[in-house]
Design a protein around this motif. Structure first.
Motif, PDB file in Angstrom:
ATOM      1  N   ALA A 110       0.833  -1.199   0.000  1.00 39.77           N
ATOM      2  CA  ALA A 110       0.000   0.000   0.000  1.00 39.77           C
ATOM      3  C   ALA A 110       0.868   1.251   0.000  1.00 39.77           C
ATOM      4  O   ALA A 110       1.916   1.302   0.652  1.00 39.77           O
ATOM      5  CB  ALA A 110      -0.910  -0.001   1.227  1.00 39.77           C
ATOM      6  N   ALA A 111       0.405   2.267  -0.734  1.00 34.39           N
ATOM      7  CA  ALA A 111       1.185   3.496  -0.845  1.00 34.39           C
ATOM      8  C   ALA A 111       0.260   4.687  -1.085  1.00 34.39           C
ATOM      9  O   ALA A 111      -0.755   4.555  -1.766  1.00 34.39           O
ATOM     10  CB  ALA A 111       2.178   3.376  -2.007  1.00 34.39           C
ATOM     11  N   PRO A 112       0.615   5.840  -0.533  1.00 32.44           N
ATOM     12  CA  PRO A 112      -0.233   7.026  -0.723  1.00 32.44           C
ATOM     13  C   PRO A 112       0.023   7.708  -2.064  1.00 32.44           C
ATOM     14  O   PRO A 112       1.168   7.893  -2.473  1.00 32.44           O
ATOM     15  CB  PRO A 112       0.202   7.940   0.431  1.00 32.44           C
ATOM     16  CG  PRO A 112       1.634   7.583   0.674  1.00 32.44           C
ATOM     17  CD  PRO A 112       1.760   6.108   0.353  1.00 32.44           C
ATOM     18  N   PHE A 113      -1.048   8.083  -2.737  1.00 33.68           N
ATOM     19  CA  PHE A 113      -0.983   8.850  -3.998  1.00 33.68           C
ATOM     20  C   PHE A 113      -0.832  10.325  -3.634  1.00 33.68           C
ATOM     21  O   PHE A 113      -1.584  10.832  -2.797  1.00 33.68           O
ATOM     22  CB  PHE A 113      -2.286   8.611  -4.777  1.00 33.68           C
ATOM     23  CG  PHE A 113      -2.331   9.254  -6.137  1.00 33.68           C
ATOM     24  CD1 PHE A 113      -2.049   8.511  -7.274  1.00 33.68           C
ATOM     25  CD2 PHE A 113      -2.694  10.590  -6.289  1.00 33.68           C
ATOM     26  CE1 PHE A 113      -2.113   9.089  -8.541  1.00 33.68           C
ATOM     27  CE2 PHE A 113      -2.754  11.175  -7.544  1.00 33.68           C
ATOM     28  CZ  PHE A 113      -2.460  10.419  -8.674  1.00 33.68           C
ATOM     29  N   ILE A 114       0.117  10.996  -4.256  1.00 41.65           N
ATOM     30  CA  ILE A 114       0.350  12.407  -3.924  1.00 41.65           C
ATOM     31  C   ILE A 114       0.195  13.257  -5.175  1.00 41.65           C
ATOM     32  O   ILE A 114       0.980  13.148  -6.120  1.00 41.65           O
ATOM     33  CB  ILE A 114       1.740  12.593  -3.296  1.00 41.65           C
ATOM     34  CG1 ILE A 114       1.757  11.853  -1.960  1.00 41.65           C
ATOM     35  CG2 ILE A 114       2.060  14.081  -3.091  1.00 41.65           C
ATOM     36  CD1 ILE A 114       3.095  11.752  -1.318  1.00 41.65           C
ATOM     37  N   LEU A 115      -0.847  14.085  -5.169  1.00 40.75           N
ATOM     38  CA  LEU A 115      -1.123  14.976  -6.302  1.00 40.75           C
ATOM     39  C   LEU A 115      -0.558  16.372  -6.060  1.00 40.75           C
ATOM     40  O   LEU A 115      -0.073  17.012  -6.985  1.00 40.75           O
ATOM     41  CB  LEU A 115      -2.641  15.049  -6.531  1.00 40.75           C
ATOM     42  CG  LEU A 115      -3.105  15.898  -7.692  1.00 40.75           C
ATOM     43  CD1 LEU A 115      -2.568  15.379  -9.012  1.00 40.75           C
ATOM     44  CD2 LEU A 115      -4.630  15.969  -7.738  1.00 40.75           C
ATOM     45  N   GLN A 116      -0.641  16.817  -4.811  1.00 40.65           N
ATOM     46  CA  GLN A 116      -0.136  18.138  -4.434  1.00 40.65           C
ATOM     47  C   GLN A 116       0.859  17.973  -3.299  1.00 40.65           C
ATOM     48  O   GLN A 116       0.569  17.245  -2.347  1.00 40.65           O
ATOM     49  CB  GLN A 116      -1.296  19.013  -3.919  1.00 40.65           C
ATOM     50  CG  GLN A 116      -2.349  19.350  -4.940  1.00 40.65           C
ATOM     51  CD  GLN A 116      -1.961  20.539  -5.788  1.00 40.65           C
ATOM     52  OE1 GLN A 116      -0.901  21.129  -5.587  1.00 40.65           O
ATOM     53  NE2 GLN A 116      -2.799  20.880  -6.757  1.00 40.65           N
ATOM     54  N   PRO A 117       2.006  18.635  -3.361  1.00 42.30           N
ATOM     55  CA  PRO A 117       2.917  18.586  -2.209  1.00 42.30           C
ATOM     56  C   PRO A 117       2.178  19.039  -0.949  1.00 42.30           C
ATOM     57  O   PRO A 117       1.427  20.016  -0.991  1.00 42.30           O
ATOM     58  CB  PRO A 117       4.016  19.587  -2.588  1.00 42.30           C
ATOM     59  CG  PRO A 117       3.943  19.721  -4.065  1.00 42.30           C
ATOM     60  CD  PRO A 117       2.506  19.497  -4.438  1.00 42.30           C
ATOM     61  N   GLY A 118       2.373  18.315   0.141  1.00 38.01           N
ATOM     62  CA  GLY A 118       1.723  18.683   1.405  1.00 38.01           C
ATOM     63  C   GLY A 118       0.465  17.901   1.698  1.00 38.01           C
ATOM     64  O   GLY A 118      -0.054  17.952   2.813  1.00 38.01           O
ATOM     65  N   ARG A 119      -0.044  17.182   0.722  1.00 33.40           N
ATOM     66  CA  ARG A 119      -1.285  16.409   0.941  1.00 33.40           C
ATOM     67  C   ARG A 119      -1.077  14.943   0.591  1.00 33.40           C
ATOM     68  O   ARG A 119      -1.043  14.634  -0.605  1.00 33.40           O
ATOM     69  CB  ARG A 119      -2.427  16.984   0.099  1.00 33.40           C
ATOM     70  CG  ARG A 119      -2.947  18.264   0.664  1.00 33.40           C
ATOM     71  CD  ARG A 119      -4.218  18.682  -0.059  1.00 33.40           C
ATOM     72  NE  ARG A 119      -3.979  19.885  -0.863  1.00 33.40           N
ATOM     73  CZ  ARG A 119      -4.733  20.251  -1.894  1.00 33.40           C
ATOM     74  NH1 ARG A 119      -5.726  19.491  -2.297  1.00 33.40           N
ATOM     75  NH2 ARG A 119      -4.478  21.345  -2.549  1.00 33.40           N
TER      76      ARG A 119
END
Ligand SMILES: [Zn+2]
Length: 309
Positions: A110-119
């Motif tokens: 599992a891994a987090p998707f990051i679209l915007q730095p900081g979120r």
């Protein structure tokens, strides 16, 4: 008593007959999918929409799933059918990612998707890794928001991943979804150089193998041995001839041990099989090269203990 036993046997027989739907197709050699999505940031896909295709004009096939539950169910069916034993799973909503992990324990990284730095912010992520909720980072898809991988705002993420030694998927390529803030120019693999210099041990892999920046990708992979690539959507979203030209160039350049299969499945789980087929049918790949791309390279990159098949 005898009829009771007969009844029991019949029930077991029915259960066994139904079992193949959930049992991995072990007659097939194992596959690792380095690029699955549990959910995506909002870009409009309506249930039943045909799959993405490039370049326009083109007509995609397949039908988008109606909801998360259907995406999960059909993805697991495809994984069973093709004996996908492990998958790198990216998700925007941690709750949805957790549903997938719970549905198939041990099968997903599992891994987090990051679209915007900081979120989400790096400190929140650090706690999530410490709690064992994630085993990878990305996809880092800030290119979709026009933010290149060498933007200073992303440095804390790469530093964290290097420190805790988790694999990182980054969208650094010339193509992506039709979003107003997407920039092809923010996807040159050369923009990874600052990150790779700063973090020589970072286990970084590039989506779409950096397509179509062939020369830039070869330069980065030659110069930075830690860099890997997965084939992603180009195994099904662009013409097969264009995919083969690109893949063959990377293999001819000697990079066949650092290319990994990744379906980049979003809302079209049937595309998992299409991507596998594209590798299996590639006329320029040896059987050994196909197995490397479909399994061995990822197993080594992920440091899986056993490497069957
Ligand atoms: Zn992706």
């Amino acid at each position: 008593m005898r009829s009771l036993i007969r009844g029991f046997v019949a029930v077991v027989a029915i259960a066994v007959c139904q079992a193949p739907a959930t049992v991995p197709a072990r007659e097939r050699p194992p596959i690792i999918d380095m690029h699955l999505h549990a959910d995506l940031p909002p870009h409009d896909v309506t249930a039943g929409d045909p799959a993405l295709c490039r370049p326009e004009p083109c007509q995609g096939d397949g039908r988008a799933t109606a909801n998360h539950a259907e995406t999960l169910q059909k993805t697991l069916e495809a994984m069973d059918r093709h004996n996908i034993v492990k998958a790198f799973l990216s998700g925007v909503d941690p709750a949805i990612v957790q549903q997938w992990v719970d549905a198939a324990p041990g099968r997903f990284i599992a891994a987090p998707f990051i679209l915007q730095p900081g979120r989400p912010d790096p400190q929140t992520l650090r706690r999530a890794y410490a709690a064992g909720r994630f085993g990878g980072l990305g996809e880092i898809a800030t290119q979709l928001a026009g933010v290149p991988p060498n933007d200073p705002a992303l440095e804390p993420y790469f530093a964290l991943a290097a420190e805790i030694d988790v694999p990182v998927l980054v969208h650094t390529a010339g193509i992506g979804p039709y979003l107003p803030s997407f920039r092809s120019a923010a996807g040159s693999p050369l923009l990874l150089e600052d990150v790779l210099v700063r973090h020589p041990k970072l286990r970084l892999f590039v989506e779409n193998a950096g397509y179509p920046y062939q020369g830039e990708m070869i330069a980065m992979m030659y110069q930075y041995p830690q860099l890997h690539a997965d084939v992603s959507t180009i195994s099904w979203v662009i013409p097969r001839t264009a995919f083969y030209d690109y893949l063959e160039a990377l293999v001819q350049a000697g990079l066949g041990k650092r290319l990994m299969f990744g379906s980049d499945q979003m809302r079209w789980p049937e595309k998992i099989g299409d991507g596998i087929e594209a590798i299996e049918q590639a006329p320029f790949l040896t059987e050994e090269q196909k197995r490397d791309i479909l399994y061995h390279n990822a197993a080594r990159f992920l440091r899986l203990e056993q490497e069957p098949g």
